[in-house]
Design a protein around this motif. Structure first.
Motif, PDB file in Angstrom:
ATOM      1  N   ARG A 246       0.791  -1.228   0.000  1.00 42.83           N
ATOM      2  CA  ARG A 246       0.000   0.000   0.000  1.00 42.83           C
ATOM      3  C   ARG A 246       0.823   1.277   0.000  1.00 42.83           C
ATOM      4  O   ARG A 246       0.385   2.301  -0.475  1.00 42.83           O
ATOM      5  CB  ARG A 246      -0.914   0.034   1.221  1.00 42.83           C
ATOM      6  N   ILE A 247       2.010   1.255   0.584  1.00 42.85           N
ATOM      7  CA  ILE A 247       2.775   2.482   0.781  1.00 42.85           C
ATOM      8  C   ILE A 247       3.806   2.658  -0.333  1.00 42.85           C
ATOM      9  O   ILE A 247       4.595   1.773  -0.608  1.00 42.85           O
ATOM     10  CB  ILE A 247       3.455   2.475   2.162  1.00 42.85           C
ATOM     11  N   GLU A 248       3.767   3.830  -0.942  1.00 42.53           N
ATOM     12  CA  GLU A 248       4.723   4.176  -1.995  1.00 42.53           C
ATOM     13  C   GLU A 248       5.862   5.026  -1.438  1.00 42.53           C
ATOM     14  O   GLU A 248       7.001   4.911  -1.878  1.00 42.53           O
ATOM     15  CB  GLU A 248       3.983   4.945  -3.087  1.00 42.53           C
ATOM     16  N   ALA A 249       5.539   5.894  -0.455  1.00 45.86           N
ATOM     17  CA  ALA A 249       6.538   6.774   0.150  1.00 45.86           C
ATOM     18  C   ALA A 249       6.080   7.190   1.541  1.00 45.86           C
ATOM     19  O   ALA A 249       4.887   7.131   1.854  1.00 45.86           O
ATOM     20  CB  ALA A 249       6.755   8.009  -0.723  1.00 45.86           C
ATOM     21  N   VAL A 250       7.039   7.601   2.360  1.00 44.64           N
ATOM     22  CA  VAL A 250       6.747   8.135   3.692  1.00 44.64           C
ATOM     23  C   VAL A 250       7.392   9.505   3.796  1.00 44.64           C
ATOM     24  O   VAL A 250       8.365   9.801   3.101  1.00 44.64           O
ATOM     25  CB  VAL A 250       7.275   7.198   4.814  1.00 44.64           C
ATOM     26  N   GLY A 251       6.854  10.346   4.653  1.00 46.69           N
ATOM     27  CA  GLY A 251       7.421  11.680   4.781  1.00 46.69           C
ATOM     28  C   GLY A 251       7.082  12.334   6.099  1.00 46.69           C
ATOM     29  O   GLY A 251       6.313  11.809   6.911  1.00 46.69           O
ATOM     30  N   GLY A 252       7.671  13.498   6.279  1.00 42.29           N
ATOM     31  CA  GLY A 252       7.427  14.295   7.472  1.00 42.29           C
ATOM     32  C   GLY A 252       8.130  15.630   7.335  1.00 42.29           C
ATOM     33  O   GLY A 252       9.277  15.687   6.884  1.00 42.29           O
ATOM     34  N   GLY A 253       7.445  16.690   7.697  1.00 41.43           N
ATOM     35  CA  GLY A 253       8.069  18.010   7.595  1.00 41.43           C
ATOM     36  C   GLY A 253       8.478  18.313   6.171  1.00 41.43           C
ATOM     37  O   GLY A 253       7.661  18.324   5.261  1.00 41.43           O
ATOM     38  N   ASP A 254       9.780  18.507   5.959  1.00 38.77           N
ATOM     39  CA  ASP A 254      10.281  18.889   4.635  1.00 38.77           C
ATOM     40  C   ASP A 254      11.005  17.751   3.917  1.00 38.77           C
ATOM     41  O   ASP A 254      11.820  17.988   3.038  1.00 38.77           O
ATOM     42  CB  ASP A 254      11.214  20.093   4.767  1.00 38.77           C
ATOM     43  N   TRP A 255      10.709  16.521   4.274  1.00 35.41           N
ATOM     44  CA  TRP A 255      11.382  15.388   3.629  1.00 35.41           C
ATOM     45  C   TRP A 255      10.368  14.332   3.207  1.00 35.41           C
ATOM     46  O   TRP A 255       9.272  14.251   3.755  1.00 35.41           O
ATOM     47  CB  TRP A 255      12.429  14.762   4.556  1.00 35.41           C
ATOM     48  N   GLN A 256      10.764  13.543   2.233  1.00 41.62           N
ATOM     49  CA  GLN A 256       9.956  12.404   1.783  1.00 41.62           C
ATOM     50  C   GLN A 256      10.910  11.357   1.221  1.00 41.62           C
ATOM     51  O   GLN A 256      11.835  11.685   0.483  1.00 41.62           O
ATOM     52  CB  GLN A 256       8.947  12.821   0.709  1.00 41.62           C
ATOM     53  N   HIS A 257      10.698  10.092   1.621  1.00 44.72           N
ATOM     54  CA  HIS A 257      11.527   8.988   1.146  1.00 44.72           C
ATOM     55  C   HIS A 257      10.646   7.945   0.493  1.00 44.72           C
ATOM     56  O   HIS A 257       9.565   7.621   1.014  1.00 44.72           O
ATOM     57  CB  HIS A 257      12.287   8.321   2.302  1.00 44.72           C
ATOM     58  N   SER A 258      11.112   7.396  -0.611  1.00 41.01           N
ATOM     59  CA  SER A 258      10.387   6.301  -1.245  1.00 41.01           C
ATOM     60  C   SER A 258      10.369   5.117  -0.279  1.00 41.01           C
ATOM     61  O   SER A 258      11.198   5.023   0.641  1.00 41.01           O
ATOM     62  CB  SER A 258      11.078   5.886  -2.549  1.00 41.01           C
ATOM     63  N   GLU A 259       9.442   4.197  -0.500  1.00 39.30           N
ATOM     64  CA  GLU A 259       9.382   3.004   0.345  1.00 39.30           C
ATOM     65  C   GLU A 259      10.712   2.248   0.262  1.00 39.30           C
ATOM     66  O   GLU A 259      11.228   1.781   1.284  1.00 39.30           O
ATOM     67  CB  GLU A 259       8.230   2.088  -0.079  1.00 39.30           C
ATOM     68  N   GLU A 260      11.278   2.149  -0.924  1.00 41.01           N
ATOM     69  CA  GLU A 260      12.547   1.436  -1.114  1.00 41.01           C
ATOM     70  C   GLU A 260      13.663   2.057  -0.274  1.00 41.01           C
ATOM     71  O   GLU A 260      14.431   1.353   0.388  1.00 41.01           O
ATOM     72  CB  GLU A 260      12.917   1.458  -2.597  1.00 41.01           C
ATOM     73  N   THR A 261      13.751   3.382  -0.291  1.00 42.89           N
ATOM     74  CA  THR A 261      14.771   4.084   0.497  1.00 42.89           C
ATOM     75  C   THR A 261      14.522   3.892   1.981  1.00 42.89           C
ATOM     76  O   THR A 261      15.453   3.627   2.752  1.00 42.89           O
ATOM     77  CB  THR A 261      14.785   5.582   0.149  1.00 42.89           C
ATOM     78  N   ALA A 262      13.273   4.016   2.402  1.00 46.81           N
ATOM     79  CA  ALA A 262      12.932   3.856   3.819  1.00 46.81           C
ATOM     80  C   ALA A 262      13.254   2.438   4.301  1.00 46.81           C
ATOM     81  O   ALA A 262      13.776   2.253   5.403  1.00 46.81           O
ATOM     82  CB  ALA A 262      11.464   4.189   4.052  1.00 46.81           C
ATOM     83  N   ILE A 263      12.962   1.435   3.482  1.00 43.61           N
ATOM     84  CA  ILE A 263      13.279   0.050   3.849  1.00 43.61           C
ATOM     85  C   ILE A 263      14.787  -0.108   4.030  1.00 43.61           C
ATOM     86  O   ILE A 263      15.249  -0.692   5.017  1.00 43.61           O
ATOM     87  CB  ILE A 263      12.715  -0.933   2.804  1.00 43.61           C
ATOM     88  N   ALA A 264      15.568   0.419   3.100  1.00 47.28           N
ATOM     89  CA  ALA A 264      17.029   0.338   3.205  1.00 47.28           C
ATOM     90  C   ALA A 264      17.517   1.057   4.466  1.00 47.28           C
ATOM     91  O   ALA A 264      18.411   0.558   5.163  1.00 47.28           O
ATOM     92  CB  ALA A 264      17.685   0.928   1.964  1.00 47.28           C
ATOM     93  N   ASN A 265      16.932   2.203   4.773  1.00 44.60           N
ATOM     94  CA  ASN A 265      17.322   2.952   5.974  1.00 44.60           C
ATOM     95  C   ASN A 265      17.019   2.167   7.246  1.00 44.60           C
ATOM     96  O   ASN A 265      17.832   2.136   8.169  1.00 44.60           O
ATOM     97  CB  ASN A 265      16.626   4.312   6.017  1.00 44.60           C
ATOM     98  N   VAL A 266      15.856   1.539   7.310  1.00 43.61           N
ATOM     99  CA  VAL A 266      15.489   0.757   8.499  1.00 43.61           C
ATOM    100  C   VAL A 266      16.380  -0.475   8.628  1.00 43.61           C
ATOM    101  O   VAL A 266      16.774  -0.854   9.732  1.00 43.61           O
ATOM    102  CB  VAL A 266      13.994   0.361   8.465  1.00 43.61           C
ATOM    103  N   LYS A 267      16.711  -1.087   7.507  1.00 48.48           N
ATOM    104  CA  LYS A 267      17.599  -2.261   7.568  1.00 48.48           C
ATOM    105  C   LYS A 267      18.982  -1.893   8.097  1.00 48.48           C
ATOM    106  O   LYS A 267      19.623  -2.687   8.778  1.00 48.48           O
ATOM    107  CB  LYS A 267      17.712  -2.914   6.197  1.00 48.48           C
ATOM    108  N   SER A 268      19.453  -0.691   7.784  1.00 46.56           N
ATOM    109  CA  SER A 268      20.774  -0.272   8.270  1.00 46.56           C
ATOM    110  C   SER A 268      20.700   0.369   9.657  1.00 46.56           C
ATOM    111  O   SER A 268      21.688   0.377  10.378  1.00 46.56           O
ATOM    112  CB  SER A 268      21.451   0.675   7.282  1.00 46.56           C
TER     113      SER A 268
END
Length: 88
Positions: free
Chosen positions: A21-43
């Motif tokens: 369901r999720i394509e991207a996440v964001g907050g304030g002045d930033w937005q990350h694609s789901e792929e980027t967010a997944i990589a960030n959480v894994k690291s």
């Protein structure tokens, strides 16, 4: 990376699979694609969090049928913390 609070999401148009369901996440002045967010959480498992009514929970990566997706830790409060956020 300092933990980022997710305050909005972008949903995949015409989503039918609850794990896609999720394509991207964001907050304030930033937005990350789901792929980027997944990589960030894994690291860094503390990369993102969601707050609802004063309670914060971390976002984690889960796998379903060989595909990674984002979800929040079980907080026994709201079942769909991410999906209940407004659109970015």
């Amino acid at each position: 990376m300092a933990p980022r609070q997710i305050t909005c999401i972008t949903k995949v148009p015409n989503h039918h699979d609850s794990h896609r369901r999720i394509e991207a996440v964001g907050g304030g002045d930033w937005q990350h694609s789901e792929e980027t967010a997944i990589a960030n959480v894994k690291s860094d498992p503390t990369a993102y969090f969601v707050s609802e009514q004063g309670k914060s929970v971390l976002v984690k990566v889960q796998n379903h049928d060989g595909r990674d997706y984002l979800k929040t830790e079980n907080d026994r409060f709201l079942p769909d913390n991410l999906l209940s956020l407004p659109e970015c």
